[in-house]
Design a protein around this motif. Sequence first.
Motif, PDB file in Angstrom:
ATOM      1  N   ASP A   1      12.107  -6.394  -5.197  1.00  0.00           N
ATOM      2  CA  ASP A   1      13.593  -6.441  -5.641  1.00  0.00           C
ATOM      3  C   ASP A   1      13.865  -5.828  -6.826  1.00  0.00           C
ATOM      4  OD1 ASP A   1      15.674  -9.393  -6.470  1.00  0.00           O
ATOM      5  OD2 ASP A   1      16.092  -7.498  -5.935  1.00  0.00           O
ATOM      6  N   LEU A   2      14.667  -4.662  -6.634  1.00  0.00           N
ATOM      7  CA  LEU A   2      15.221  -4.226  -7.824  1.00  0.00           C
ATOM      8  C   LEU A   2      16.381  -4.778  -8.408  1.00  0.00           C
ATOM      9  CD1 LEU A   2      14.742  -0.353  -6.870  1.00  0.00           C
ATOM     10  CD2 LEU A   2      13.761  -1.279  -8.735  1.00  0.00           C
TER      11      LEU A   2
ATOM     12  N   ILE B   1       6.357   1.361  -6.017  1.00  0.00           N
ATOM     13  CA  ILE B   1       6.669   2.758  -5.666  1.00  0.00           C
ATOM     14  C   ILE B   1       5.197   3.553  -5.709  1.00  0.00           C
ATOM     15  CG2 ILE B   1       7.755   4.619  -5.704  1.00  0.00           C
ATOM     16  CD1 ILE B   1      10.473   3.040  -6.497  1.00  0.00           C
ATOM     17  N   ARG B   2       4.804   3.664  -7.030  1.00  0.00           N
ATOM     18  CA  ARG B   2       3.612   4.376  -7.276  1.00  0.00           C
ATOM     19  C   ARG B   2       2.383   3.921  -6.365  1.00  0.00           C
ATOM     20  NH1 ARG B   2       2.025   4.012 -13.337  1.00  0.00           N
ATOM     21  NH2 ARG B   2       0.258   5.398 -12.477  1.00  0.00           N
ATOM     22  N   ALA B   3       2.063   2.793  -6.159  1.00  0.00           N
ATOM     23  CA  ALA B   3       0.842   2.079  -5.300  1.00  0.00           C
ATOM     24  C   ALA B   3       1.376   2.595  -3.746  1.00  0.00           C
ATOM     25  CB  ALA B   3       1.025   0.681  -5.355  1.00  0.00           C
TER      26      ALA B   3
ATOM     27  N   LEU C   1       7.888   5.009   2.965  1.00  0.00           N
ATOM     28  CA  LEU C   1       6.936   4.401   2.384  1.00  0.00           C
ATOM     29  C   LEU C   1       6.683   2.923   2.827  1.00  0.00           C
ATOM     30  CD1 LEU C   1       7.800   5.004  -1.400  1.00  0.00           C
ATOM     31  CD2 LEU C   1       6.058   6.242   0.103  1.00  0.00           C
ATOM     32  N   ASP C   2       5.704   2.205   2.763  1.00  0.00           N
ATOM     33  CA  ASP C   2       5.308   0.899   3.359  1.00  0.00           C
ATOM     34  C   ASP C   2       5.920  -0.259   2.432  1.00  0.00           C
ATOM     35  OD1 ASP C   2       3.876   0.849   1.104  1.00  0.00           O
ATOM     36  OD2 ASP C   2       1.795   0.836   2.331  1.00  0.00           O
ATOM     37  N   ILE C   3       6.940  -0.131   1.864  1.00  0.00           N
ATOM     38  CA  ILE C   3       7.459  -1.126   1.074  1.00  0.00           C
ATOM     39  C   ILE C   3       8.996  -1.315   1.440  1.00  0.00           C
ATOM     40  CG2 ILE C   3       5.852  -1.609  -0.628  1.00  0.00           C
ATOM     41  CD1 ILE C   3       7.470   0.012  -2.509  1.00  0.00           C
ATOM     42  N   ALA C   4       9.730  -2.325   1.074  1.00  0.00           N
ATOM     43  CA  ALA C   4      11.186  -2.457   1.335  1.00  0.00           C
ATOM     44  C   ALA C   4      11.713  -2.282   0.028  1.00  0.00           C
ATOM     45  CB  ALA C   4      11.544  -3.777   2.004  1.00  0.00           C
ATOM     46  N   ILE C   5      12.934  -1.085  -0.033  1.00  0.00           N
ATOM     47  CA  ILE C   5      13.183  -0.858  -1.132  1.00  0.00           C
ATOM     48  C   ILE C   5      14.756  -0.867  -1.115  1.00  0.00           C
ATOM     49  CG2 ILE C   5      13.573   0.809  -2.908  1.00  0.00           C
ATOM     50  CD1 ILE C   5      10.895   2.080  -1.881  1.00  0.00           C
TER      51      ILE C   5
ATOM     52  N   GLU D   1       0.760   6.045  -3.393  1.00  0.00           N
ATOM     53  CA  GLU D   1      -0.830   6.485  -3.169  1.00  0.00           C
ATOM     54  C   GLU D   1      -1.309   6.382  -1.918  1.00  0.00           C
ATOM     55  OE1 GLU D   1      -2.374   8.291  -5.376  1.00  0.00           O
ATOM     56  OE2 GLU D   1      -0.442   8.424  -6.602  1.00  0.00           O
ATOM     57  N   ARG D   2      -1.020   5.219  -1.196  1.00  0.00           N
ATOM     58  CA  ARG D   2      -1.203   4.760   0.070  1.00  0.00           C
ATOM     59  C   ARG D   2      -0.885   5.978   1.160  1.00  0.00           C
ATOM     60  NH1 ARG D   2       0.150  -0.203  -2.167  1.00  0.00           N
ATOM     61  NH2 ARG D   2       2.229  -0.386  -0.881  1.00  0.00           N
ATOM     62  N   TYR D   3       0.126   6.298   0.944  1.00  0.00           N
ATOM     63  CA  TYR D   3       0.838   7.386   1.779  1.00  0.00           C
ATOM     64  C   TYR D   3       0.056   8.597   1.549  1.00  0.00           C
ATOM     65  CZ  TYR D   3       4.520  10.387   4.207  1.00  0.00           C
ATOM     66  OH  TYR D   3       5.144  10.915   5.058  1.00  0.00           O
ATOM     67  N   HIS D   4      -0.141   8.967   0.388  1.00  0.00           N
ATOM     68  CA  HIS D   4      -1.129  10.354   0.031  1.00  0.00           C
ATOM     69  C   HIS D   4      -2.442  10.115   0.555  1.00  0.00           C
ATOM     70  CE1 HIS D   4      -3.128  13.293  -2.189  1.00  0.00           C
ATOM     71  NE2 HIS D   4      -1.960  13.871  -2.225  1.00  0.00           N
ATOM     72  N   ALA D   5      -3.048   8.875   0.709  1.00  0.00           N
ATOM     73  CA  ALA D   5      -4.440   8.676   1.166  1.00  0.00           C
ATOM     74  C   ALA D   5      -4.403   8.921   3.003  1.00  0.00           C
ATOM     75  CB  ALA D   5      -4.893   7.243   0.897  1.00  0.00           C
TER      76      ALA D   5
END
Length: 108
Positions: A3-4, A16-18, A37-41, A21-25
């Motif tokens: 939640d922002l 977001i950074r984490a 990304l794998d999170i809801a924003i 990094e998962r996406y980059h891996a």
Amino acid sequence: HRDLHSFPTRRSSERIRASQERYHAIFATYADDIDNLDIAIPAPKYFTTGLVAPGSTVDLETSWSLTLTRQGASAGYGPYTVTFTEQGYDSVNSTIDLLPQINPLGSG
């Protein structure tokens, strides 16, 4: 689910950074769209979210940058930006650093 609230926080940027990094891996590059990304924003309440762009290395394979811009008046301080990168809060490219009285992220 993250939640922002009204201000982009260090916790938000860490998530977001984490996720980047998962996406980059998986893909050997950072995501060029936060929707990938794998999170809801959810959209920040008082900020517009810019596009994910290459960061300091000018290449999404090795760096990324995301800038949020304050919408409308901010207690008389006017518009400002908050930028995050793969390294975290980016004080060099964040205009909020010019406003230490309202900057909870910088050292100001």
